[in-house]
Design an enzyme around this catalytic site. Structure first.
Site, short mmCIF file in Angstrom:
data_model
loop_
_atom_site.label_atom_id
_atom_site.label_comp_id
_atom_site.label_asym_id
_atom_site.label_seq_id
_atom_site.Cartn_x
_atom_site.Cartn_y
_atom_site.Cartn_z
N ARG A 99 -42.41 -20.79 -59.23
CA ARG A 99 -42.27 -21.22 -60.77
C ARG A 99 -43.57 -21.36 -61.59
NH1 ARG A 99 -38.42 -18.13 -62.47
NH2 ARG A 99 -38.39 -19.20 -64.44
N HIS A 117 -53.26 -20.74 -53.09
CA HIS A 117 -53.03 -19.44 -53.67
C HIS A 117 -53.56 -18.42 -52.57
CE1 HIS A 117 -52.42 -16.07 -56.31
NE2 HIS A 117 -53.43 -15.92 -56.05
N GLU A 151 -53.72 -22.57 -67.54
CA GLU A 151 -53.91 -21.10 -67.05
C GLU A 151 -53.43 -20.77 -65.59
OE1 GLU A 151 -56.91 -17.42 -67.78
OE2 GLU A 151 -57.65 -19.26 -68.17
N ASP A 153 -53.39 -19.95 -62.00
CA ASP A 153 -54.51 -19.72 -60.76
C ASP A 153 -55.94 -19.65 -61.38
OD1 ASP A 153 -52.66 -19.40 -58.94
OD2 ASP A 153 -52.28 -17.02 -59.26
N GLU A 182 -54.53 -20.94 -44.23
CA GLU A 182 -53.69 -21.99 -45.10
C GLU A 182 -53.46 -23.21 -44.51
OE1 GLU A 182 -51.09 -20.37 -47.79
OE2 GLU A 182 -51.78 -18.38 -47.66
N1 NHR Z 1 -48.37 -23.17 -62.96
C1 NHR Z 1 -49.48 -23.32 -63.64
N2 NHR Z 1 -49.28 -23.58 -65.00
N3 NHR Z 1 -50.75 -22.90 -63.31
C2 NHR Z 1 -50.80 -22.48 -61.92
O1 NHR Z 1 -52.10 -22.00 -61.33
C3 NHR Z 1 -49.66 -22.53 -60.97
C4 NHR Z 1 -48.48 -22.71 -61.69
C5 NHR Z 1 -47.41 -22.57 -60.91
C6 NHR Z 1 -47.47 -22.08 -59.56
C7 NHR Z 1 -48.67 -20.69 -58.02
C8 NHR Z 1 -48.93 -19.44 -57.94
C9 NHR Z 1 -49.49 -18.62 -56.75
O2 NHR Z 1 -50.09 -19.46 -56.26
C10 NHR Z 1 -48.58 -21.79 -59.38
C11 NHR Z 1 -49.67 -21.88 -59.98
C12 NHR Z 1 -45.62 -18.10 -59.35
C13 NHR Z 1 -45.81 -17.07 -60.11
C14 NHR Z 1 -44.82 -16.31 -60.88
O3 NHR Z 1 -45.52 -15.26 -61.30
C15 NHR Z 1 -47.22 -16.69 -60.16
C16 NHR Z 1 -48.25 -17.45 -59.58
C17 NHR Z 1 -47.81 -18.62 -58.84
C18 NHR Z 1 -46.52 -18.86 -58.73
N4 NHR Z 1 -43.44 -16.54 -61.00
C19 NHR Z 1 -42.51 -16.01 -61.71
C20 NHR Z 1 -42.14 -16.83 -62.83
O4 NHR Z 1 -41.69 -16.32 -63.97
C21 NHR Z 1 -41.21 -16.09 -60.90
C22 NHR Z 1 -41.66 -15.32 -59.58
C23 NHR Z 1 -40.42 -15.49 -58.67
O5 NHR Z 1 -39.43 -16.37 -58.88
O6 NHR Z 1 -40.38 -14.83 -57.58
O7 NHR Z 1 -42.40 -18.16 -63.01
O8 NHR Z 1 -49.47 -17.55 -56.73
C1 GAR Z 2 -48.32 -18.93 -48.76
O1 GAR Z 2 -48.97 -17.88 -48.45
C2 GAR Z 2 -48.67 -19.34 -50.24
O2 GAR Z 2 -50.10 -19.09 -50.26
C3 GAR Z 2 -48.12 -18.51 -51.27
O3 GAR Z 2 -46.97 -18.01 -50.31
C4 GAR Z 2 -46.81 -18.43 -49.19
C5 GAR Z 2 -45.73 -19.60 -48.79
O4 GAR Z 2 -45.73 -19.78 -47.53
N1 GAR Z 2 -48.00 -18.85 -52.42
C6 GAR Z 2 -47.61 -18.13 -53.42
O5 GAR Z 2 -47.67 -16.98 -53.17
C7 GAR Z 2 -47.71 -18.90 -54.68
N2 GAR Z 2 -47.04 -18.01 -55.78
P1 GAR Z 2 -45.02 -21.22 -47.01
O6 GAR Z 2 -43.76 -21.23 -47.91
O7 GAR Z 2 -44.63 -20.89 -45.60
O8 GAR Z 2 -46.05 -22.28 -47.38
#
Ligand code: NHR
Ligand code: GAR
Length: 196
Positions: A99, A117, A151, A153, A182
């Protein structure tokens, strides 16, 4: 002993790597911290059972229950903060947490909120990173540990691991190769951040 709270949405393999690092007796690898709680936004997350298996308190804050609120994201994040702050964590760790968090949440934990990430940031922020790396013809992929900023990532990079992309890779085979790295860099970075 410092507390860590881990936020998950799914499998929880990174969460498990961190729980193990907090438990190992070998002083060189020990985190010198306690995983106080694991919180999932999804009731079905496999990682919840895994946390329980390791004797770690696990909780659910289901984001779907806030859908009727006028500002569902703020309402969810406020509920999450209330749970997390009970443990007064030195560090809040996103481990496959799916989220996007509001600027309000990020500001509340400024400097003590980190994410892993599955790409070599700043390449491929957002989702479906492995498929996008393969489609772009990348010869290397990897993972990035970063401080979370408002912002998505884009926070300061703390650590990276690089893996090769093989010619016959699928998003799944590449994801598995990245995931093994990871599990190494995330606990190591947490140890460093906590001053070990
Ligand atoms: N929040 C902020 N403010 N900044 C970051 O850098 C964040 C964050 C929350 C989560 C993880 C991130 C990743 O590592 C993370 C980094 C979710 C989405 C997304 O689009 C994108 C990136 C990451 C986590 N989520 C959707 C949403 O509407 C839902 C997607 C789903 O439920 O499957 O929140 O990749
Ligand atoms: C990991 O590869 C992590 O980097 C990625 O999802 C996997 C989670 O694995 N994270 C994201 O894509 C966040 N948006 P895990 O639940 O087994 O740790």
């Amino acid at each position: 002993m410092k507390n860590i709270v881990i936020l998950i949405s799914g499998e929880g393999s990174n969460m498990e790597a961190i729980i193990r690092a907090a438990k190992v007796q070998n002083w060189e690898k020990n985190l010198q911290a306690r995983v106080a709680a694991v919180i999932s936004n999804r009731p079905s997350a496999k990682g919840l059972g895994l946390a329980q298996h390791h004797g770690v308190t696990s909780q659910v804050v289901d984001h779907t229950t806030f859908a009727i609120d006028t500002n569902p994201r703020e309402a969810f994040d406020t509920a999450l903060i209330k749970e997390i702050d009970q443990y007064a964590p030195a560090l809040v760790v996103l481990a496959g947490f799916m989220r996007i968090l509001t600027p309000m949440f990020v500001a509340h934990y400024q400097g003590r909120l980190i994410n892993i990430h599955p790409s070599l940031l700043p390449a491929f922020p957002g989702l479906r990173t492995h498929q996008r790396a393969i489609e772009a013809g990348c010869q290397f992929a990897g993972a990035t540990v970063h401080l979370v900023s408002a912002e998505l990532d884009h926070g300061p990079i703390l650590a990276q691991a690089v893996v090769p992309v093989m010619e016959d890779d699928t998003p799944e085979s590449l994801a598995a190769r990245v995931l093994t790295q990871e599990h190494l860099i995330y606990p190591a970075t947490i140890a460093k951040l906590l001053g070990n």
